[in-house]
Design a protein around this motif. Structure first.
Motif, PDB file in Angstrom:
ATOM      1  N   ASP A 178       1.483  -3.098   9.354  1.00  0.00           N
ATOM      2  CA  ASP A 178       0.807  -3.733   8.228  1.00  0.00           C
ATOM      3  C   ASP A 178       0.790  -5.241   8.488  1.00  0.00           C
ATOM      4  O   ASP A 178       1.838  -5.870   8.660  1.00  0.00           O
ATOM      5  CB  ASP A 178       1.569  -3.408   6.936  1.00  0.00           C
ATOM      6  CG  ASP A 178       0.916  -3.990   5.695  1.00  0.00           C
ATOM      7  OD1 ASP A 178      -0.034  -4.780   5.839  1.00  0.00           O
ATOM      8  OD2 ASP A 178       1.372  -3.662   4.580  1.00  0.00           O
ATOM      9  N   THR A 179      -0.404  -5.833   8.487  1.00  0.00           N
ATOM     10  CA  THR A 179      -0.505  -7.280   8.734  1.00  0.00           C
ATOM     11  C   THR A 179       0.273  -8.086   7.689  1.00  0.00           C
ATOM     12  O   THR A 179       0.789  -9.165   7.994  1.00  0.00           O
ATOM     13  CB  THR A 179      -1.972  -7.736   8.736  1.00  0.00           C
ATOM     14  OG1 THR A 179      -2.593  -7.323   7.505  1.00  0.00           O
ATOM     15  CG2 THR A 179      -2.737  -7.142   9.902  1.00  0.00           C
ATOM     16  N   ASP A 180       0.382  -7.546   6.460  1.00  0.00           N
ATOM     17  CA  ASP A 180       1.137  -8.255   5.421  1.00  0.00           C
ATOM     18  C   ASP A 180       2.603  -8.417   5.810  1.00  0.00           C
ATOM     19  O   ASP A 180       3.216  -9.456   5.542  1.00  0.00           O
ATOM     20  CB  ASP A 180       1.049  -7.501   4.084  1.00  0.00           C
ATOM     21  CG  ASP A 180      -0.249  -7.802   3.340  1.00  0.00           C
ATOM     22  OD1 ASP A 180      -0.992  -8.705   3.785  1.00  0.00           O
ATOM     23  OD2 ASP A 180      -0.528  -7.124   2.330  1.00  0.00           O
ATOM     24  N   SER A 237       4.153  -7.127  13.095  1.00  0.00           N
ATOM     25  CA  SER A 237       4.539  -6.064  12.157  1.00  0.00           C
ATOM     26  C   SER A 237       5.039  -4.837  12.908  1.00  0.00           C
ATOM     27  O   SER A 237       6.048  -4.235  12.541  1.00  0.00           O
ATOM     28  CB  SER A 237       3.342  -5.700  11.276  1.00  0.00           C
ATOM     29  OG  SER A 237       3.624  -4.558  10.506  1.00  0.00           O
ATOM     30  N   GLY A 239       3.691  -8.580   8.885  1.00  0.00           N
ATOM     31  CA  GLY A 239       3.698  -9.597   9.937  1.00  0.00           C
ATOM     32  C   GLY A 239       3.669 -10.997   9.342  1.00  0.00           C
ATOM     33  O   GLY A 239       4.413 -11.897   9.768  1.00  0.00           O
ATOM     34  N   LYS A 240       2.827 -11.196   8.337  1.00  0.00           N
ATOM     35  CA  LYS A 240       2.742 -12.499   7.665  1.00  0.00           C
ATOM     36  C   LYS A 240       4.036 -12.809   6.922  1.00  0.00           C
ATOM     37  O   LYS A 240       4.508 -13.958   6.918  1.00  0.00           O
ATOM     38  CB  LYS A 240       1.557 -12.503   6.707  1.00  0.00           C
ATOM     39  CG  LYS A 240       0.208 -12.470   7.409  1.00  0.00           C
ATOM     40  CD  LYS A 240      -0.944 -12.336   6.424  1.00  0.00           C
ATOM     41  CE  LYS A 240      -2.284 -12.254   7.161  1.00  0.00           C
ATOM     42  NZ  LYS A 240      -3.412 -12.034   6.221  1.00  0.00           N
ATOM     43  N   TYR A 265       2.965 -10.456  -0.112  1.00  0.00           N
ATOM     44  CA  TYR A 265       3.131  -9.548   1.030  1.00  0.00           C
ATOM     45  C   TYR A 265       4.026  -8.348   0.718  1.00  0.00           C
ATOM     46  O   TYR A 265       4.127  -7.427   1.534  1.00  0.00           O
ATOM     47  CB  TYR A 265       3.692 -10.321   2.222  1.00  0.00           C
ATOM     48  CG  TYR A 265       2.859 -11.540   2.556  1.00  0.00           C
ATOM     49  CD1 TYR A 265       1.494 -11.418   2.813  1.00  0.00           C
ATOM     50  CD2 TYR A 265       3.425 -12.812   2.576  1.00  0.00           C
ATOM     51  CE1 TYR A 265       0.717 -12.541   3.093  1.00  0.00           C
ATOM     52  CE2 TYR A 265       2.659 -13.935   2.863  1.00  0.00           C
ATOM     53  CZ  TYR A 265       1.300 -13.792   3.109  1.00  0.00           C
ATOM     54  OH  TYR A 265       0.529 -14.899   3.382  1.00  0.00           O
ATOM     55  N   ASP A 270       0.086 -12.239  17.003  1.00  0.00           N
ATOM     56  CA  ASP A 270      -0.799 -11.568  16.051  1.00  0.00           C
ATOM     57  C   ASP A 270       0.032 -10.909  14.944  1.00  0.00           C
ATOM     58  O   ASP A 270       1.074 -10.299  15.206  1.00  0.00           O
ATOM     59  CB  ASP A 270      -1.620 -10.513  16.802  1.00  0.00           C
ATOM     60  CG  ASP A 270      -2.498  -9.695  15.873  1.00  0.00           C
ATOM     61  OD1 ASP A 270      -3.533 -10.201  15.431  1.00  0.00           O
ATOM     62  OD2 ASP A 270      -2.110  -8.540  15.589  1.00  0.00           O
ATOM     63  N   ASP A 271      -0.434 -11.028  13.700  1.00  0.00           N
ATOM     64  CA  ASP A 271       0.329 -10.520  12.555  1.00  0.00           C
ATOM     65  C   ASP A 271       0.600  -9.019  12.654  1.00  0.00           C
ATOM     66  O   ASP A 271       1.714  -8.561  12.369  1.00  0.00           O
ATOM     67  CB  ASP A 271      -0.412 -10.809  11.246  1.00  0.00           C
ATOM     68  CG  ASP A 271      -0.488 -12.296  10.935  1.00  0.00           C
ATOM     69  OD1 ASP A 271       0.425 -13.031  11.373  1.00  0.00           O
ATOM     70  OD2 ASP A 271      -1.440 -12.724  10.262  1.00  0.00           O
ATOM     71  N   LEU A 272      -0.410  -8.258  13.048  1.00  0.00           N
ATOM     72  CA  LEU A 272      -0.227  -6.806  13.143  1.00  0.00           C
ATOM     73  C   LEU A 272       0.748  -6.455  14.260  1.00  0.00           C
ATOM     74  O   LEU A 272       1.583  -5.567  14.105  1.00  0.00           O
ATOM     75  CB  LEU A 272      -1.574  -6.111  13.368  1.00  0.00           C
ATOM     76  CG  LEU A 272      -1.538  -4.576  13.430  1.00  0.00           C
ATOM     77  CD1 LEU A 272      -0.942  -3.998  12.143  1.00  0.00           C
ATOM     78  CD2 LEU A 272      -2.931  -4.008  13.677  1.00  0.00           C
ATOM     79  N   ARG A 273       0.643  -7.172  15.376  1.00  0.00           N
ATOM     80  CA  ARG A 273       1.566  -6.910  16.490  1.00  0.00           C
ATOM     81  C   ARG A 273       3.002  -7.236  16.078  1.00  0.00           C
ATOM     82  O   ARG A 273       3.926  -6.479  16.379  1.00  0.00           O
ATOM     83  CB  ARG A 273       1.166  -7.730  17.716  1.00  0.00           C
ATOM     84  CG  ARG A 273       2.173  -7.631  18.864  1.00  0.00           C
ATOM     85  CD  ARG A 273       1.600  -8.060  20.180  1.00  0.00           C
ATOM     86  NE  ARG A 273       2.623  -8.205  21.192  1.00  0.00           N
ATOM     87  CZ  ARG A 273       3.313  -7.200  21.736  1.00  0.00           C
ATOM     88  NH1 ARG A 273       3.067  -5.964  21.362  1.00  0.00           N
ATOM     89  NH2 ARG A 273       4.225  -7.423  22.654  1.00  0.00           N
TER      90      ARG A 273
END
Length: 425
Positions: free
Chosen positions: A317-319, A310, A321-322, A415, A305-308
């Motif tokens: 921040d999900t950004d 991060s 993570g991405k 991002y 998961d992006d937030l995880r």
């Protein structure tokens, strides 16, 4: 009941964790209780705090257990049962010095034979024993008949009395030896299955002899796994692998996959529980492939998961993570991603050969409004500085990433656009 037995004298290594994971999977499949045993009876060799580290690592791998047992808490029981064996003439006091025992070992070596204790002390009379004023160990008498061990993974083993030998069960300080303590503890806690390394099959047979001598009749299902060969010495330590940025889920995935027939290459422990069968594991030695672990780790980083991700990188921040996943084209570990992010957020010098252009871009960006689109972002800089092509992109890339090449700026910008104030210092 199953048990994970680990010693606080060293780091958990690949084979230790593999055995722990298989114990956990089988306990879940069979709905049997799983306990963790810390084999800390040898106080002189224990490393302070290592037991806590072991438990923290097992928790990191989500290995559920019902309780933690410390072997040292059972020493009085080990001693009591040793006295019982001595009373029944199934064990005896051994006064032989280390010098004498080393002579026997050297003599056997010169003759090309396996070392066996010569039972010098086995038949000493009670009167002589009472007269001896010296430290002694306690040895269990070798069995009269062969000891048979049925290993559900490797077949049947048949050991002669000389193979088993009259071995030490209590040291000079009356602490139990590893084989003796393990045998008694498995009896105390009614362990029904033991998974161990193949090199410990003889030791398991000696433990059967100990329990037989104590009148314990229940069978234990033994499974002895082949060794993991690893030429990259550092990577044997699970702690080191975690510190290097490998995900626990990826390490677990690889160790269950190693030498195993699995329905797919990438999976979680929860998925493995559904289809795992110990019979599908090869009984030949397996080779630890560090590059394969990197590949599996990379795939788990892609799936996380992006937030995880991060949060694992120190953000929320999900950004981020991405953004981190963009760098998986160049790296395969958390540490590798962190290094890329550290470069982005670090203080930078002016780009070499583009010092004046760098100054113009920095001044422009410090006064720039928030811009969502990368092309609009470039056009804004061009309009305010007159820079374009390499005169713009070369210093801009360096000021944003501290690298001269890599992932496209157009992919990175969405991002980091909210962080420009931190990046351009």
């Amino acid at each position: 009941m199953l048990r994970i037995a680990l010693s606080p004298t060293k780091d958990i290594d690949l084979e230790d964790l593999r055995i722990a994971l298989l114990n956990y999977i089988i306990s879940k499949k069979t709905d049997e209780e799983l306990v963790i045993r810390i084999d800390d009876a040898n106080k002189d060799k224990n490393i302070e705090g290592k037991d806590k580290e072991i438990l923290e690592l097992l928790n990191l791998f989500s290995i559920e257990h019902s309780r933690v047992i410390y072997q040292s808490e059972n020493i009085k029981y080990h001693q009591k049962l040793a006295m019982q064996l001595m009373t029944q003439k199934k064990a005896f006091s051994c006064f032989c010095s280390d010098t004498k025992l080393n002579e026997l070992k050297e003599s056997a070596k010169k003759e090309g034979k396996n070392y066996n204790y010569d039972d010098f002390c086995a038949n000493l009379s009670d009167e002589i024993i009472l007269e001896v004023n010296a430290a002694f160990t306690v040895r269990i008498k070798r069995p009269i008949d062969n000891i048979k061990l049925i290993d559900s993974f490797n077949g049947e083993f048949d050991y002669t009395p000389n193979d088993i030998d009259s071995f030490i069960i209590l040291n000079h300080d009356k602490t139990p030896t590893t084989e003796y303590a393990c045998a008694v503890d498995d009896m105390i806690y009614d362990i029904t299955m033991v998974i161990n390394k193949k090199e410990h099959i003889l030791s398991a047979s000696r433990q059967i002899h100990i329990r037989n001598s104590l009148g314990y009749k229940k069978d234990i299902n033994y499974i002895h796994l082949p060794s993991i060969l690893n030429e990259k010495e550092n990577s044997n330590s699970i702690k080191w692998l975690i510190e290097e940025g490998f995900l626990p889920v990826a390490i677990a995935n690889y160790l269950v996959f190693l030498g195993n027939e699995t329905p797919k290459e990438i999976f979680t422990l929860e998925e493995a529980i559904q289809w795992f069968d110990i019979k599908n594991i090869s009984n030949k030695k397996v080779i630890f492939d560090f590059e394969k672990l990197k590949t599996i780790n990379k795939k788990h980083l892609e799936l996380i998961d992006d937030l995880r991700l991060s949060k694992l990188l120190g953000f929320a921040d999900t950004d981020i993570g991405k953004l981190g996943k963009l760098f998986l084209s160049e790296t395969s570990t958390l540490n590798g991603i962190k290094e890329k992010l550290n470069l982005i957020f670090s203080k930078k010098n002016l780009c070499k050969d583009f010092e004046d252009e760098s100054k113009q871009i920095i001044k422009c960006l410090k006064e720039a409004p928030h811009i969502d689109d990368f092309n609009n972002f470039k056009n804004y800089i061009t309009q305010n500085t007159g820079l374009k092509d390499d005169s713009l992109l070369m210093p801009l890339r360096y000021l944003l990433t501290k690298e001269e090449n890599g992932v496209n700026l157009s992919d990175i910008y969405p991002y980091i656009k909210n962080y420009l104030g931190e990046i351009i210092k």
